[in-house]
Write a protein that holds these residues in place. Structure first.
Motif, PDB file in Angstrom:
ATOM      1  N   ALA A   1       0.835  -1.207   0.000  1.00 22.13           N
ATOM      2  CA  ALA A   1       0.000   0.000   0.000  1.00 22.13           C
ATOM      3  C   ALA A   1       0.868   1.254   0.000  1.00 22.13           C
ATOM      4  CB  ALA A   1      -0.931  -0.005   1.209  1.00 22.13           C
ATOM      5  N   THR A   2       2.026   1.192   0.651  1.00 20.02           N
ATOM      6  CA  THR A   2       2.925   2.351   0.680  1.00 20.02           C
ATOM      7  C   THR A   2       3.628   2.562  -0.650  1.00 20.02           C
ATOM      8  OG1 THR A   2       4.902   1.133   1.414  1.00 20.02           O
ATOM      9  CG2 THR A   2       3.354   1.864   3.120  1.00 20.02           C
ATOM     10  N   GLY A   3       3.669   1.521  -1.488  1.00 16.88           N
ATOM     11  CA  GLY A   3       4.342   1.614  -2.776  1.00 16.88           C
ATOM     12  C   GLY A   3       5.836   1.360  -2.710  1.00 16.88           C
ATOM     13  N   GLN A   4       6.373   1.103  -1.522  1.00 15.53           N
ATOM     14  CA  GLN A   4       7.817   0.876  -1.355  1.00 15.53           C
ATOM     15  C   GLN A   4       8.039  -0.627  -1.112  1.00 15.53           C
ATOM     16  OE1 GLN A   4       9.533   3.636   1.571  1.00 15.53           O
ATOM     17  NE2 GLN A   4       7.693   4.890   1.363  1.00 15.53           N
ATOM     18  N   VAL A   5       8.468  -1.310  -2.152  1.00 18.62           N
ATOM     19  CA  VAL A   5       8.542  -2.776  -2.067  1.00 18.62           C
ATOM     20  C   VAL A   5       9.965  -3.310  -2.143  1.00 18.62           C
ATOM     21  CG1 VAL A   5       6.236  -3.073  -3.028  1.00 18.62           C
ATOM     22  CG2 VAL A   5       8.204  -3.011  -4.571  1.00 18.62           C
ATOM     23  N   PHE A   6      10.965  -2.440  -2.255  1.00 14.12           N
ATOM     24  CA  PHE A   6      12.314  -2.968  -2.483  1.00 14.12           C
ATOM     25  C   PHE A   6      12.861  -3.701  -1.260  1.00 14.12           C
ATOM     26  CE2 PHE A   6      13.077   1.205  -0.702  1.00 14.12           C
ATOM     27  CZ  PHE A   6      14.215   1.075   0.072  1.00 14.12           C
ATOM     28  N   ARG A   7      12.533  -3.248  -0.036  1.00 14.47           N
ATOM     29  CA  ARG A   7      13.070  -3.920   1.151  1.00 14.47           C
ATOM     30  C   ARG A   7      12.483  -5.318   1.324  1.00 14.47           C
ATOM     31  NH1 ARG A   7      12.288   1.381   2.854  1.00 14.47           N
ATOM     32  NH2 ARG A   7      14.213   2.497   3.404  1.00 14.47           N
ATOM     33  N   ILE A   8      11.150  -5.422   1.238  1.00 15.09           N
ATOM     34  CA  ILE A   8      10.521  -6.730   1.423  1.00 15.09           C
ATOM     35  C   ILE A   8      10.941  -7.695   0.318  1.00 15.09           C
ATOM     36  CG2 ILE A   8       8.392  -6.029   0.204  1.00 15.09           C
ATOM     37  CD1 ILE A   8       6.848  -7.917   2.007  1.00 15.09           C
TER      38      ILE A   8
END
Length: 506
Positions: A370-377
């Motif tokens: 939902a936050t749009g930040q998927v690189f860490r996961i």
């Protein structure tokens, strides 16, 4: 209660009813196919289809991205941008289908003919099955924007109806082979499954185009949206590739060490785990659009409340399913299958325990997406999943115990759960890892353990196969439902349920 809570409850019931039908039909279909094809041909079908699934890894990424972007735009309320988002996702999926076709007819075809351990007499049938599986994969890829639109609009009744038709078509394919055997049952079954996949894709497209105006517009894409969507997928591709490689790679690793017989056990375990997880995921699927829409609208408190509730109720529903299954696994497999492959019982028990962690990771992933930040996961979780494969290889090589593969996966899933919790905390400062772990993991986990102890005691005390099975199902359900009513459900939910029950009785 919020009106959205009522909608979530209603959609959960639709999806629960859908799974209630599809679980039993899928289990019976698997038994029928295994009986008709035999262990070796069933193993060939699973491992060949697995190669196509690995090559289609981008489909999982784009499916998640499409659902996220459509739900986000619905929450934002910009109709024009919503139309352009759907059109952009449609073009991306058409391009993805072409890429998968290219990979499947080059690298995939080479692997099938050069590396898989298959009886030489079945190579021709394996190649035919492989080509048909590619066609089915193309249909599955093209349908994603339409099915994502149905889910994002929360039309779970339609989604559930098409899903039931899907499993009925698969059952029809199995019955068609059993009743009208061709000269090669494996190829015939693959052909019928391909027809079923094309029919389901057509149904999703027809419904979406009729009910949602944005699904009728496929030409007005937006380069900015395409760029955002592809950027979102950039890191997510890595995570999904690693996860898909782990799932299907497990079957390939088992094939290298135990041939098609061990393949059959792994494939059946995959079916059991996926079916049970899909059943419990009805709660997550009902929550997902609301979580993303509330985040897009800036209602962060409501977003976190939905995340905690999704984790709690999906875990409890998973416990309702896996407790009697783990206790009575040998009995259930004996009822389901005519010939139970070796190691299937141990594989399934470990797989079901790991599935609880995977379900919680899915809930956390919704918040992160939902936050749009998927690189860490994607980077951290994906790497852990990928490292499972060489670790599995080493475990099998040095221990010779196939069940160690699934024990390793259980440990990896637990590590990923902890990591994902702190990733979400980093990206959404209002999120409390301690509150999530208490409400979504420890509370329901403790109740599942109590239910397991009660069910195990009943299993030891009650004689007879069917009587013991019925007693275990009753004990686990009664214990977990009672604990949920006493310690989990809020007062307003209890009052609402009590009021409805009284209304129905009158």
């Amino acid at each position: 209660m919020y009106s959205s809570d009522r909608r979530i409850a209603r959609n959960t019931l639709y999806l629960y009813g859908r799974m209630l039908l599809t679980v039993w039909i899928s289990l019976y279909t698997s038994r029928l196919v295994l009986e008709r094809l035999g262990v070796d041909d069933y193993g060939v079908y699973s491992v060949v289809g697995g190669i196509v699934t690995i090559l289609s890894f981008l489909n999982g990424t784009m499916s998640s991205a499409t659902s996220r972007f459509i739900s986000y735009e619905l929450g934002g309320g910009d109709t024009g941008r919503l139309h352009r988002t759907f059109a952009s996702s449609m073009k991306v999926h058409i391009a993805l289908a072409a890429i998968v076709l290219l990979l499947a007819e080059t690298a995939g075809l080479w692997y099938v003919n050069s590396r898989l351990v298959i009886d030489p007499s079945r190579i021709s049938a394996a190649n035919a099955t492989y080509q048909l599986s590619i066609v089915a994969a193309m249909a599955a890829i093209i349908q994603v924007p339409y099915s994502a639109a149905i889910m994002s609009h929360e039309r779970m009744d339609a989604y559930a109806a098409i899903a039931v038709v899907n499993v009925l078509l698969k059952l029809g394919a199995a019955l068609g082979i059993a009743l009208f055997a061709t000269s090669d049952s494996l190829t015939g079954y693959a052909a019928l499954m391909t027809i079923a996949a094309i029919a389901v894709a057509a149904m999703y497209a027809a419904y979406a185009r009729r009910h949602f105006p944005e699904c009728r517009t496929v030409r007005t894409s937006d380069r900015g949206i395409l760029r955002d969507m592809l950027a979102f997928c950039g890191w997510d591709v890595y995570g999904n590739l690693c996860y898909t490689s782990r799932v299907q790679g497990t079957i390939v690793v088992l094939n290298r060490f135990g041939g098609t017989a061990l393949n059959a056990a792994g494939s059946l375990t995959l079916t059991v785990g996926a079916t049970v997880t899909a059943f419990a995921s009805t709660v997550v699927s009902a929550f997902r659009p609301q979580i993303i829409k509330e985040y897009a609208a800036g209602a962060y408190g409501r977003t976190l409340s939905l995340l905690n509730n999704a984790a709690r109720y999906s875990t409890l529903l998973m416990g309702l399913l896996i407790v009697p299954a783990i206790v009575e696994m040998d009995t259930l497999l004996g009822i389901w299958l005519v010939d139970v492959p070796p190691y299937t019982s141990a594989f399934c028990r470990l797989c079901l325990i790991a599935a609880c962690g995977e379900l919680l990771n899915t809930v956390l992933a919704i918040g992160i997406h939902a936050t749009g930040q998927v690189f860490r996961i994607s980077l951290i979780s994906g790497t852990i999943y990928l490292l499972e494969l060489p670790a599995m290889w080493l475990l099998l090589r040095h221990t010779g115990h196939p069940a160690a593969v699934y024990a390793l996966h259980l440990a990896a899933v637990s590590a990923i759960l902890v990591v994902n919790t702190f990733i979400l905390r980093h990206q959404m400062r209002q999120f409390s890892p301690a509150r999530f772990l208490w409400r979504g993991v420890l509370q329901p986990g403790a109740m599942i353990c109590v239910s397991y102890a009660a069910t195990l005691a009943v299993a030891c005390a009650v004689p007879g196969t069917w009587l013991r099975l019925a007693a275990c199902l009753s004990a686990s359900s009664a214990t977990l439902c009672a604990l949920t009513w006493l310690f989990i459900l809020p007062a307003d939910a209890k009052n609402s349920i009590t009021h409805r029950l009284r209304t129905w009785v009158k």
